[in-house]
Design an enzyme around this catalytic site. Sequence first.
Site, mmCIF file in Angstrom:
data_model
loop_
_atom_site.group_PDB
_atom_site.id
_atom_site.type_symbol
_atom_site.label_atom_id
_atom_site.label_comp_id
_atom_site.label_asym_id
_atom_site.label_seq_id
_atom_site.Cartn_x
_atom_site.Cartn_y
_atom_site.Cartn_z
ATOM 1 C CB THR A 139 -0.782 0.116 1.290
ATOM 2 O OG1 THR A 139 -1.356 -1.267 0.955
ATOM 3 C CG2 THR A 139 -2.247 1.384 1.646
ATOM 4 C CB SER A 140 1.528 4.479 0.090
ATOM 5 O OG SER A 140 1.840 6.364 0.270
ATOM 6 C CB SER A 141 5.700 3.832 0.108
ATOM 7 O OG SER A 141 7.534 3.833 -0.192
ATOM 8 C CD1 TRP A 163 -3.600 -3.874 -2.457
ATOM 9 C CD2 TRP A 163 -5.098 -2.743 -1.463
ATOM 10 N NE1 TRP A 163 -4.337 -4.218 -2.568
ATOM 11 C CE2 TRP A 163 -5.035 -3.915 -2.522
ATOM 12 C CE3 TRP A 163 -5.938 -1.983 -1.922
ATOM 13 C CZ2 TRP A 163 -6.822 -4.836 -2.054
ATOM 14 C CZ3 TRP A 163 -7.400 -2.920 -1.380
ATOM 15 C CH2 TRP A 163 -7.827 -4.615 -1.634
ATOM 16 C CG HIS A 277 -3.313 7.763 0.902
ATOM 17 N ND1 HIS A 277 -2.603 7.284 -1.149
ATOM 18 C CD2 HIS A 277 -1.944 7.519 1.394
ATOM 19 C CE1 HIS A 277 -1.558 6.844 -0.532
ATOM 20 N NE2 HIS A 277 -0.737 7.321 0.616
#
Length: 311
Positions: A139-141, A163, A277
């Site tokens: 997820t994210s990074s 994600w 986010h």
Amino acid sequence: MFASSVAMSLLAAVAFAQQLSSTLTQVVDFGPNPRNVSFYIYVPQNLQPKPPILVAPHWCHGTAQQVFEYRSWAAAGDKYGFITIYPNTSNVVDQCWDVSSNATLTHNGGGDSLGIVSMVKWALKRYGGDKDRVFVSGTSSGAMMTNVLVGAYPDVFAAGSAWAGVPFGCFAGDDFDVWSDACASGKIIMTGAEWATLVKKAYPGYSGFRPKLQVLHGTVDTVLYPQNFEEEIKQWTSVFGYSPTRNETTQNTPLEGWTRYRYGPKFEAYSAAGVDHNIPNQDELVLEYFDLKCRRTKKGKCYSRASGHRA
């Protein structure tokens, strides 16, 4: 980042951890690792023969330990007999992955991505793992790193699930800790062919299997803007040679307000209406997509690089 979704899952995660058959273990001296990425692994006691491997990179400001605690991968590994690798970046400033350097964006070029691939190769050899069933989800990074790994190492991974991330190469800046406001805010807009060129340049001359991929994004994400979702779609449909026109749309899956778009057998995208986010990870969806619930008893029975289609 992700404080609310993490807090919601913390108690459940602790309960999972208390019931696990094994422990999270650190491995050192596992192969080429130019950025000194730390390697943590969970190997269930009920390990299936020739086990699959799931790589779970953390988010910014996160750690391998937190992914271990907040996601159900280890508990699922106990149930289905697969190994999980939890890498931990050496970037102490913000705990974000190197998704920007030329090294990490190049096959066998170095950076964090090479360190993670070294973990995979070590685990495959140590536990007799299935080289055709190696997967990555973050997820994210961690989603950015998922894009990097399936892009730069298509010879290693069978599939990815990203994600709230950005396209491969969107943060490119020839340094190891680049934050691209232009990319994050959705201002880097290119054609599918231009995006695909970045992926293909990562491994010049490669024409083999391409990992299948799913990308998921909230429609009101103000950290990594939703335009990045559209750019991911353009990038990967072009890499796979698919039309950018959706050939299948399914509403309210896996949650109310989420819509799945399929563009071909190896790429799908989920738009999560009203989600920021802090996108709530759906571990069951990922397990199903990777076919990790399948215990391989015959050649080709479970999804793998060997049974997948070439792109």
